[in-house]
Design a protein around this motif. Structure first.
Motif, PDB file in Angstrom:
ATOM      1  N   GLN A 314     -20.512 -69.977   0.584  1.00 21.60           N
ATOM      2  CA  GLN A 314     -20.579 -70.330   1.678  1.00 21.60           C
ATOM      3  C   GLN A 314     -20.282 -71.847   2.130  1.00 21.60           C
ATOM      4  N   ALA A 317     -16.766 -72.429   2.684  1.00 21.09           N
ATOM      5  CA  ALA A 317     -16.199 -71.998   4.097  1.00 21.09           C
ATOM      6  C   ALA A 317     -16.689 -73.224   5.151  1.00 21.09           C
ATOM      7  N   THR A 320     -14.312 -76.212   5.369  1.00 16.09           N
ATOM      8  CA  THR A 320     -12.850 -76.091   5.901  1.00 16.09           C
ATOM      9  C   THR A 320     -13.119 -76.822   7.217  1.00 16.09           C
ATOM     10  N   HIS A 339     -13.187 -66.074  -2.925  1.00 13.40           N
ATOM     11  CA  HIS A 339     -13.157 -66.151  -1.463  1.00 13.40           C
ATOM     12  C   HIS A 339     -12.060 -67.055  -1.054  1.00 13.40           C
ATOM     13  N   LEU A 343      -9.689 -67.225   2.358  1.00 11.71           N
ATOM     14  CA  LEU A 343      -9.899 -68.209   3.298  1.00 11.71           C
ATOM     15  C   LEU A 343      -8.457 -68.831   3.519  1.00 11.71           C
ATOM     16  N   ALA A 348      -7.435 -71.918   6.025  1.00 10.28           N
ATOM     17  CA  ALA A 348      -7.808 -72.980   5.487  1.00 10.28           C
ATOM     18  C   ALA A 348      -7.126 -73.556   4.376  1.00 10.28           C
ATOM     19  N   SER A 380     -19.094 -65.927   2.778  1.00  9.20           N
ATOM     20  CA  SER A 380     -18.288 -67.089   3.040  1.00  9.20           C
ATOM     21  C   SER A 380     -17.105 -66.678   4.167  1.00  9.20           C
ATOM     22  N   LEU A 381     -16.670 -65.181   4.140  1.00  8.24           N
ATOM     23  CA  LEU A 381     -15.844 -65.074   4.989  1.00  8.24           C
ATOM     24  C   LEU A 381     -16.351 -64.631   6.338  1.00  8.24           C
ATOM     25  N   ALA A 384     -16.396 -68.060   7.906  1.00 10.06           N
ATOM     26  CA  ALA A 384     -15.202 -68.474   8.289  1.00 10.06           C
ATOM     27  C   ALA A 384     -14.683 -67.543   9.479  1.00 10.06           C
TER      28      ALA A 384
END
Ligand code: EPU
Length: 439
Positions: A314, A317, A320, A339, A343, A348, A380-381, A384
């Motif tokens: 996380q 993310a 980024t 991830h 990303l 990213a 995390s995704l 994002a």
């Protein structure tokens, strides 16, 4: 299979209630095996992993009832009779934490047959330290047919030094030691808050444990435990809380996590402060808001009280969207950067070298179809996707059901535009669109 559809670019604002901690609930559910009788647990999160654990307990002969008094977070378990001492492959392969039954089964019935968990998406994850500690207490093990077969005549306290401060390993050894004869010392023990919660629960059943929350645990074995006199409430989930706070931060919003274990979240709070967010804490809530730009912050995952590995994905993310470059080092698991590739697909700019990710912040993220590989990579995704321009579709979201209770509802409550679409619906929609196009 369901997918998650996120329309990005919406600020998240408001308050979210944090559920009970998955990684505290799992060992505590298993620990009920140590005290024959009826147990009542509160604040148990409604998660697939919790259902797996309840079904495993059912398989060894201990039934449970979820939803006591109309409250879905309340669970009653009856561990009076233990019929089997086996955790079969079909359960363990779905959830590695099933290995937590090893210590309690050995303590309760002198034998245990547990399918060996294999590696998983984030690393090899051996259980040598679990076995080493239990052997020191007098257990013997035989590996055969993919199973670890353990037995013990009499558990006797010992002085154990772990090679790595494993969380579930410490829990397994601790759960056997509470019923061993004499004193057990576990050195280089894990000090995670979930271990403190387990120790608290074990004490409520009559165990004698000191030093939880430090790297040295001292356990004075007792002949028997009995169920706690009052229902036990599981601690709040620090990782769930951290994930929602980062969702507020990445969207430039204002999110309060209520029911968060504030004192256990110092490393994440400090990193958020450093990144330019404003963080306000009360005894049981954390508010994170951001009006200015995010600054880059380097983190390095460490055992508690360091920055938790379960928040690393996380954090990547979030970074980024920060100004400058941030270095993120993963020191707990050898393969926990799955991830990053996804990303990248969202725009990213991250360089990966060994256990280090260098995130060149400020990249414009755009919605894409992405694949979740494990629980925290999925989180995390989502972060994002919330920050991205356009729509993100996330596949393989069953990982999320294992660790985030009512995720869609909670995100919607904060104003996110997110929905869960089942494949059948997606196909049906496809058909009707095609049909209308033809017509
Ligand atoms: N390790 C060994 N030998 C062992 C045990 C562990 O070498 O016998 C190594 C592992 O390979 C790893 C390191 O020690 O490199 C730490 O692993 P640990 O045993 O502490 O992890 P775990 O107990 O399997 C728990 C959480 C994880 C969390 C880690 C680290 C539960 C059910 N799981 O796993 O949670 O990442 O501690 O804090 O408590 C998650 O919730 O997403 C999750 C993966």
């Amino acid at each position: 299979m369901d997918k998650l559809v996120i329309d990005g670019g919406v600020q998240l604002n408001g308050t979210v209630s944090i559920s009970g901690a998955k990684n505290a609930a799992l060992p505590i559910l298993v620990a009920t095996l140590l005290a024959p009788g009826e147990h009542e647990l509160h604040n148990v999160p409604e998660l697939v992993d919790v259902s797996f654990m309840l079904s495993l307990l059912g398989r060894v002969g201990c039934p449970s009832l979820v939803g006591i008094g109309g409250r879905p977070d309340r669970v009653r378990l009856d561990t009076t009779r233990l019929a089997f001492c086996e955790a079969p492959y079909d359960v363990v392969r779905k959830m590695r934490a099933s290995v937590l039954v090893l210590g309690p089964l050995l303590a309760r019935c002198g034998e245990a047959h547990v399918s060996l968990p294999g590696g998983c998406a984030i690393g090899v994850r051996p259980i040598d330290q679990h076995l080493k500690g239990l052997e020191a207490l007098g257990c013997t093990f035989r590996l055969e047919g993919g199973y670890v077969h353990g037995s013990v005549e009499r558990l006797v306290g010992a002085d154990i030094t772990l090679d790595v401060p494993t969380v579930t390993g410490t829990e397994n050894i601790m759960m056997a030691a509470v019923l061993a004869e004499g004193i057990t010392t576990i050195r280089n023990a894990a000090a995670e808050p979930e271990i403190v919660d387990l120790a608290r629960f074990l004490r409520s059943m009559g165990a004698r444990i000191k030093g939880d929350g430090t790297d040295t645990l001292e356990i004075d074995g007792v002949p028997a435990l009995r169920p706690a006199r009052k229902p036990y409430a599981i601690m709040g989930d620090r990782i769930e809380a951290g994930t929602y706070l980062l969702a507020g931060a990445i969207t430039g919003g204002d999110v309060t996590a209520k029911g968060a274990p504030v004192e256990d979240m110092t490393a994440v709070i400090e990193a958020l402060n450093e990144s330019g967010c404003s963080v306000e804490c009360t005894v049981d809530s954390i508010r994170v808001s951001r009006s200015g730009p995010l600054s880059s912050v380097a983190i390095s995952t460490q055992p508690h009280p360091g920055f938790p590995t379960d928040m690393q994905a996380q954090w990547v993310a979030l970074m980024t969207q920060a100004g400058g470059s941030s270095v993120v080092q993963e020191n707990i698991f050898e393969n926990r950067f799955m991830h990053v590739a996804e990303l990248h697909r969202m725009g990213a700019n991250i360089e990966l070298a060994g256990n280090t990710a260098t995130i060149h912040g400020g990249a414009k993220l755009t919605g894409a179809t992405v694949m979740a590989t494990d629980l925290r990579a999925s989180a995390s995704l989502i972060l994002a996707g919330l920050a991205a321009e356009g729509t993100t579709e996330m596949l393989r979201i069953y990982h999320l059901d294992r660790g985030y209770e009512r995720l869609v509802g909670k995100l919607e409550q904060l104003g996110a535009s997110v929905r869960r679409v089942s494949e059948e619906t997606a196909v049906a929609v496809g058909v009707s669109v095609a049909t209308s196009a033809v017509v």
